[in-house]
Write a protein that holds these residues in place. Structure first.
Motif, PDB file in Angstrom:
ATOM      1  N   ALA A   1       0.808  -0.982  -0.103  1.00  0.00           N
ATOM      2  CA  ALA A   1      -0.031  -0.036   0.001  1.00  0.00           C
ATOM      3  C   ALA A   1       0.954   1.388   0.071  1.00  0.00           C
ATOM      4  CB  ALA A   1      -0.945  -0.034   1.148  1.00  0.00           C
ATOM      5  N   VAL A   2       1.892   1.288   0.734  1.00  0.00           N
ATOM      6  CA  VAL A   2       2.761   2.361   0.946  1.00  0.00           C
ATOM      7  C   VAL A   2       3.547   2.539  -0.859  1.00  0.00           C
ATOM      8  CG1 VAL A   2       5.088   3.402   1.733  1.00  0.00           C
ATOM      9  CG2 VAL A   2       3.340   2.067   3.393  1.00  0.00           C
TER      10      VAL A   2
ATOM     11  N   GLU B   1       2.380   1.665  -3.506  1.00  0.00           N
ATOM     12  CA  GLU B   1       1.198   2.291  -4.329  1.00  0.00           C
ATOM     13  C   GLU B   1       0.848   3.738  -3.961  1.00  0.00           C
ATOM     14  OE1 GLU B   1      -2.156   0.688  -6.967  1.00  0.00           O
ATOM     15  OE2 GLU B   1      -0.870  -0.499  -5.775  1.00  0.00           O
ATOM     16  N   LYS B   2       0.858   4.198  -2.884  1.00  0.00           N
ATOM     17  CA  LYS B   2       0.158   5.464  -2.579  1.00  0.00           C
ATOM     18  C   LYS B   2       1.574   6.596  -2.684  1.00  0.00           C
ATOM     19  CE  LYS B   2      -2.340   8.266  -0.393  1.00  0.00           C
ATOM     20  NZ  LYS B   2      -3.928   8.778  -1.104  1.00  0.00           N
ATOM     21  N   ARG B   3       2.567   6.026  -1.984  1.00  0.00           N
ATOM     22  CA  ARG B   3       3.643   7.151  -1.926  1.00  0.00           C
ATOM     23  C   ARG B   3       4.551   7.123  -3.262  1.00  0.00           C
ATOM     24  NH1 ARG B   3       1.390  10.274   1.824  1.00  0.00           N
ATOM     25  NH2 ARG B   3       0.631   8.954   3.735  1.00  0.00           N
TER      26      ARG B   3
ATOM     27  N   GLY C   1       3.978   5.440  -6.115  1.00  0.00           N
ATOM     28  CA  GLY C   1       3.360   5.611  -7.397  1.00  0.00           C
ATOM     29  C   GLY C   1       3.333   4.138  -8.373  1.00  0.00           C
TER      30      GLY C   1
ATOM     31  N   ARG D   1       2.021   0.635  -9.567  1.00  0.00           N
ATOM     32  CA  ARG D   1       0.739   0.103  -9.480  1.00  0.00           C
ATOM     33  C   ARG D   1       1.198  -1.499  -9.398  1.00  0.00           C
ATOM     34  NH1 ARG D   1      -1.550   4.400  -8.333  1.00  0.00           N
ATOM     35  NH2 ARG D   1      -1.177   6.062  -9.756  1.00  0.00           N
TER      36      ARG D   1
ATOM     37  N   GLY E   1      -1.667  -2.938  -7.532  1.00  0.00           N
ATOM     38  CA  GLY E   1      -2.927  -3.673  -6.963  1.00  0.00           C
ATOM     39  C   GLY E   1      -3.437  -4.464  -7.740  1.00  0.00           C
TER      40      GLY E   1
ATOM     41  N   LEU F   1       4.684   4.373   7.475  1.00  0.00           N
ATOM     42  CA  LEU F   1       3.206   4.502   6.519  1.00  0.00           C
ATOM     43  C   LEU F   1       3.568   5.726   5.475  1.00  0.00           C
ATOM     44  CD1 LEU F   1       0.654   3.824   9.051  1.00  0.00           C
ATOM     45  CD2 LEU F   1       1.649   2.359   7.026  1.00  0.00           C
ATOM     46  N   SER F   2       4.386   6.692   5.924  1.00  0.00           N
ATOM     47  CA  SER F   2       4.458   8.095   4.861  1.00  0.00           C
ATOM     48  C   SER F   2       5.571   7.666   3.839  1.00  0.00           C
ATOM     49  CB  SER F   2       4.867   9.052   5.783  1.00  0.00           C
ATOM     50  OG  SER F   2       5.951   8.935   6.455  1.00  0.00           O
ATOM     51  N   GLY F   3       6.170   6.380   3.830  1.00  0.00           N
ATOM     52  CA  GLY F   3       7.173   6.069   2.856  1.00  0.00           C
ATOM     53  C   GLY F   3       8.374   6.502   3.177  1.00  0.00           C
TER      54      GLY F   3
END
Length: 453
Positions: free
Chosen positions: A337-338, A340-342, A344, A346, A348, A396-398
């Motif tokens: 998740a980190v 993907e979110k932080r 970029g 892909r 998922g 969690l913030s990368g």
């Protein structure tokens, strides 16, 4: 003649009840409560000297107590010495548990054959000829080792008085029984009573006793939980039958740290001490492959270099699979998740498989950075340089968070020939003029750009 007393024990957890009932209030198991005779004769198996029994202990001020270091007995086995904290303490009681066939008896027989002390090996499971056959396979010598096949504690103590050993090994505590408790060997009351007799013997004679204990299907040592409280040290011998290595872990130790582990390799002629665990945890290959990264981790006080393998592929089914071996599955989902979110990436819609080689399980968060490197390497299909290793926790913030005892991890990586180690830029590194290049990273994006441009 004293009256026979009976009571009811739960065969699962050892809880005691005045009368029978269907469910145990302690462990909530059904139909595990059975009646046992707890007193047959009012005697004790090991009698102390009358002079010592008349002496009442007196309280002392704490600064008046002798604090000289107890002299330990060298087991001639470096891994066992490390786990015990330097050797066997005289008068201590050590309990060794493990799966059937994992090598508990082999380990203790191998050590007893090499010990420079007179050792009595008591077996209630094998005959003397069976033990002799295994001893010849392990080592041809063993002049100080005596083998006794007996299960009654009264007879064992008679032989101890005759032989006067310096160390006693019992294989196993679940096979022993005493005349003063009328119930079957392995029952709650028999285990408790025979262990109490051995503790009394060990403390009064200053002779150490090593017990082998069976474990249940849940991995816990069979018998009442009080058994683990009564002994001084509890060791767990664990491993996978599909792998040749075994890990000796300390669960309780009154005379040392519980953070140490010992590693052995199971061979045809016994167990070999593994002084450099990384040799069995890092695979040797001729060509570089994508999806692998080396992590610097710690097991207790011991640094290890382990290999993380990852496979990222397009999901064939509707729901992507997330599978881990030796690593926390929820932590893998967090890292994905980190990414993907932080960062970029892909991931998922892709299957992600993660494996810690060697079959070991690791809880150290410092391997997060190697997990990220392995996943990105497999996703990009670009191999990570085999001379690179990693030690960092992913937030969690990368961000790449600092890890404890980073100097020890760097020294281990340098000793094993790695050229570069990636650590958090927020770590305080005291080492100077190291032969290994230390690359400081702050975020996941830094790792991606360093490794894959």
């Amino acid at each position: 003649m004293s009256k026979v007393k009976t009571t009811f024990f739960c065969q699962n957890c050892g809880a005691q009840y005045a009368k029978w009932q269907g469910q145990c209030n302690s462990c909530k198991e059904w139909n595990t409560i059975a009646e046992e005779i707890i007193q047959k004769q009012e005697k004790v198996a090991w009698k102390s000297e009358p002079a010592s029994s008349n002496k009442a202990p007196k309280p002392l001020k704490i600064n008046e107590i002798d604090s000289t270091q107890e002299i330990r007995m060298d087991t001639t086995d470096g891994e066992l010495n490390r786990v015990l904290g330097g050797g066997i303490v005289p008068g201590s009681l050590i309990l060794l548990g493990g799966e059937p066939g994992i090598g508990k008896s082999t380990l203790l027989l191998q050590i007893s054959l090499k010990l420079p002390y007179k050792t009595l090996y008591v077996s209630g499971e094998e005959s003397q000829k069976q033990i002799k056959m295994r001893a010849e396979r392990i080592t041809p010598s063993g002049d100080n080792c005596y083998i006794l096949t007996e299960t009654k504690t009264q007879n064992i103590f008679k032989q101890i008085e005759a032989i006067q050993p310096e160390i006693v090994i019992i294989d196993s505590i679940q096979t022993l029984h005493t005349d003063y408790i009328e119930s079957t060997p392995g029952s709650i009351s028999q285990i408790r009573e025979t262990t109490a007799e051995l503790i009394k013997f060990a403390k009064e004679t200053n002779i150490p006793v090593i017990l082998i204990g069976h474990i249940t299907k849940d991995g816990n040592i069979a018998g009442p939980k009080i058994l683990e409280h009564m002994v001084d040290t509890v060791l767990q011998f664990e491993g996978d039958r599909n792998h040749v290595y075994r890990i000796l872990r300390s669960l309780k130790n009154r005379f040392g740290s519980t953070a140490e582990i010992g590693i052995y390799e199971m061979l045809g002629n016994g167990l070999r001490e593994v002084s450099n665990p990384s040799e069995i945890l890092i695979s040797h290959k001729d060509e570089e492959l994508s999806g692998t990264a080396i992590a610097s981790t710690l097991e207790g006080m011991r640094p290890l270099m382990i290999e993380i393998q990852s496979l990222v592929s397009t999901a064939v089914y509707g729901t992507p699979q997330r599978s881990t071996t030796g690593y926390n599955a929820k932590r893998l989902n967090m890292i994905l998740a980190v990414l993907e979110k932080r960062a970029g990436f892909r991931l998922g819609a892709k299957d992600v498989f993660l494996n810690v080689t060697g079959g070991i399980s690791v809880d150290d968060p410092a391997i997060d950075l190697a997990v990220v490197a392995a996943i990105l390497s497999s996703n990009e299909d670009i191999p990570v340089n085999k001379d690179f290793c990693f030690a960092g926790e992913v937030g969690l913030s990368g961000e790449i968070r600092p890890v404890n005892r980073v100097d020890q991890r760097i020294q281990e990586a340098e000793k094993l020939g790695f050229s570069t180690i990636f650590v958090s830029k927020y770590n305080k590194i005291a080492l100077k003029n190291t032969g290994i290049k230390i690359r400081l990273v702050a975020k996941i994006e830094d790792i991606a750009s360093e490794l894959f441009g």
